[in-house]
Motif scaffolding. Sequence first.
Motif, PDB file in Angstrom:
ATOM      1  N   UNK A 100      54.830  59.243  53.279  1.00  0.00           N
ATOM      2  CA  UNK A 100      53.932  60.196  52.607  1.00  0.00           C
ATOM      3  C   UNK A 100      54.318  60.436  51.149  1.00  0.00           C
ATOM      4  N   UNK A 101      53.309  60.418  50.284  1.00  0.00           N
ATOM      5  CA  UNK A 101      53.527  60.712  48.874  1.00  0.00           C
ATOM      6  C   UNK A 101      54.086  59.576  48.061  1.00  0.00           C
ATOM      7  N   UNK A 102      54.184  58.373  48.631  1.00  0.00           N
ATOM      8  CA  UNK A 102      54.802  57.258  47.915  1.00  0.00           C
ATOM      9  C   UNK A 102      53.913  56.028  47.816  1.00  0.00           C
ATOM     10  N   UNK A 103      52.680  56.086  48.319  1.00  0.00           N
ATOM     11  CA  UNK A 103      51.864  54.874  48.447  1.00  0.00           C
ATOM     12  C   UNK A 103      50.712  54.871  47.447  1.00  0.00           C
ATOM     13  N   UNK A 104      50.566  53.738  46.748  1.00  0.00           N
ATOM     14  CA  UNK A 104      49.446  53.509  45.837  1.00  0.00           C
ATOM     15  C   UNK A 104      48.554  52.404  46.396  1.00  0.00           C
ATOM     16  N   UNK A 105      47.258  52.642  46.386  1.00  0.00           N
ATOM     17  CA  UNK A 105      46.293  51.601  46.729  1.00  0.00           C
ATOM     18  C   UNK A 105      45.575  51.183  45.452  1.00  0.00           C
ATOM     19  N   UNK A 106      46.010  50.062  44.891  1.00  0.00           N
ATOM     20  CA  UNK A 106      45.317  49.480  43.759  1.00  0.00           C
ATOM     21  C   UNK A 106      44.416  48.364  44.252  1.00  0.00           C
ATOM     22  N   UNK A 107      43.170  48.346  43.802  1.00  0.00           N
ATOM     23  CA  UNK A 107      42.245  47.299  44.213  1.00  0.00           C
ATOM     24  C   UNK A 107      41.670  46.604  42.987  1.00  0.00           C
ATOM     25  N   UNK A 108      41.334  45.329  43.160  1.00  0.00           N
ATOM     26  CA  UNK A 108      40.780  44.539  42.074  1.00  0.00           C
ATOM     27  C   UNK A 108      39.584  43.731  42.529  1.00  0.00           C
ATOM     28  N   UNK A 109      38.863  43.213  41.553  1.00  0.00           N
ATOM     29  CA  UNK A 109      37.619  42.493  41.812  1.00  0.00           C
ATOM     30  C   UNK A 109      37.811  40.985  41.837  1.00  0.00           C
ATOM     31  N   UNK A 110      38.899  40.477  41.244  1.00  0.00           N
ATOM     32  CA  UNK A 110      39.112  39.033  41.116  1.00  0.00           C
ATOM     33  C   UNK A 110      39.323  38.390  42.482  1.00  0.00           C
ATOM     34  N   UNK A 111      39.096  37.072  42.602  1.00  0.00           N
ATOM     35  CA  UNK A 111      39.306  36.398  43.888  1.00  0.00           C
ATOM     36  C   UNK A 111      40.774  36.169  44.216  1.00  0.00           C
ATOM     37  N   UNK A 112      41.633  36.070  43.195  1.00  0.00           N
ATOM     38  CA  UNK A 112      43.039  35.843  43.463  1.00  0.00           C
ATOM     39  C   UNK A 112      43.369  34.451  43.946  1.00  0.00           C
ATOM     40  N   UNK A 113      42.468  33.509  43.746  1.00  0.00           N
ATOM     41  CA  UNK A 113      42.710  32.141  44.185  1.00  0.00           C
ATOM     42  C   UNK A 113      41.518  31.262  43.876  1.00  0.00           C
ATOM     43  N   UNK A 114      41.587  30.003  44.278  1.00  0.00           N
ATOM     44  CA  UNK A 114      40.503  29.051  44.060  1.00  0.00           C
ATOM     45  C   UNK A 114      39.369  29.283  45.057  1.00  0.00           C
ATOM     46  N   UNK A 115      38.194  28.713  44.792  1.00  0.00           N
ATOM     47  CA  UNK A 115      37.069  28.897  45.721  1.00  0.00           C
ATOM     48  C   UNK A 115      37.371  28.476  47.155  1.00  0.00           C
ATOM     49  N   UNK A 116      38.237  27.482  47.347  1.00  0.00           N
ATOM     50  CA  UNK A 116      38.558  27.044  48.711  1.00  0.00           C
ATOM     51  C   UNK A 116      39.250  28.154  49.497  1.00  0.00           C
ATOM     52  N   UNK A 117      40.144  28.912  48.833  1.00  0.00           N
ATOM     53  CA  UNK A 117      40.798  30.003  49.542  1.00  0.00           C
ATOM     54  C   UNK A 117      39.853  31.184  49.730  1.00  0.00           C
ATOM     55  N   UNK A 118      38.980  31.431  48.760  1.00  0.00           N
ATOM     56  CA  UNK A 118      37.972  32.483  48.927  1.00  0.00           C
ATOM     57  C   UNK A 118      37.068  32.165  50.112  1.00  0.00           C
ATOM     58  N   UNK A 119      36.667  30.902  50.222  1.00  0.00           N
ATOM     59  CA  UNK A 119      35.820  30.477  51.344  1.00  0.00           C
ATOM     60  C   UNK A 119      36.533  30.703  52.679  1.00  0.00           C
ATOM     61  N   UNK A 120      37.827  30.368  52.728  1.00  0.00           N
ATOM     62  CA  UNK A 120      38.589  30.555  53.962  1.00  0.00           C
ATOM     63  C   UNK A 120      38.735  32.035  54.305  1.00  0.00           C
TER      64      UNK A 120
END
Length: 333
Positions: A100-120
């Motif tokens: 409790x009190x120590x967790x951050x949820x950061x979110x982003x829009x980028x795919x973080x990889x190539x289209x093949x990994x996004x597809x998977x």
Amino acid sequence: MSYSISLLDKSPIADGATAADALKFTIALAQAAERLGYHRFWVAEHHGAPGLASSAPEIVVSHLLAHTSKIRIGSGGVMLQHYSPFKVAENFRLLASLAPGRVDLGVGKAPGGLPSTTRALQWFHDKSKKPDFAGQLAELDAFLGAGVADDHPLAGAQAMPVPPESPERILLGGSAESAALAARYGWSFCYAGHFNGDDANIERSIQTYRDASGRAPLLALFAFAAETKEQAAQLVGPLRIFKLQLSNGQSFNLGSAQAAEEFARQTGASGYRIDEQRPYVIAGTPEDVHRELDRLSERFGIEEFVIDSPVSSYAERLASVELLAAACEVASV
């Protein structure tokens, strides 16, 4: 110094090392950051990247929480387009219940990889039901609280457990549009200056967020300190970003020209452009880096920086973190 400093770690795999070595160093770096007085420690999400070990930040976050005691630990960030907002909310509400009190949820829009990994990652998605990113963020925000509205198709679903303190919600982005989206839902905003260091865009995005929320955003950037300017320049010198511009207006940042070309090939793009860019990096002695952070804080009203070290050598990265802590007196903030 009127600002705090946090760290972002991508768990890079150094030459001759393994993914296990990289993750072991991530643990050691988080522990050093806590000992030295840094405010937060974030881990990134990358898929199909042979040189990076962190593909599931929520798992690394859990491990780091168990190996530290007071520093905030979080994702920088979860690539939301791949996942059910409900499941992300469950993951981070559970983490926030464990620490409790120590967790951050950061979110982003980028795919973080190539289209093949996004597809998977998205293979079983029902495209007809998947909202755009703003819609996904709205669902995530709702599930982190009491749930979606009664007229929503997922009404009644509750993400459990309910933590004593909710994770801090932070949207990562590099545009005024992302800044406005964060403000709309009451999220903190972290501007990705390590990928878009253009002063005009930084100023526009920061001002958009400040006008809409009344708060200062976080600023993420590349920074590296060494004993001498020459040493810092030598270690950082090879760093480049390759921006792939597709004909449909989409753009993606890749680590090499080959990766950018492969990304374009996997999308089936017939027309595209690759721009080689030297990213904005603060590099030099600890005093050099400190002066530049002071300047940026004064100019843009930044109250917290998130430092991403663009060097893979474990010894050099740890030394940089220690040198910056001493120069910036991070423990006193």
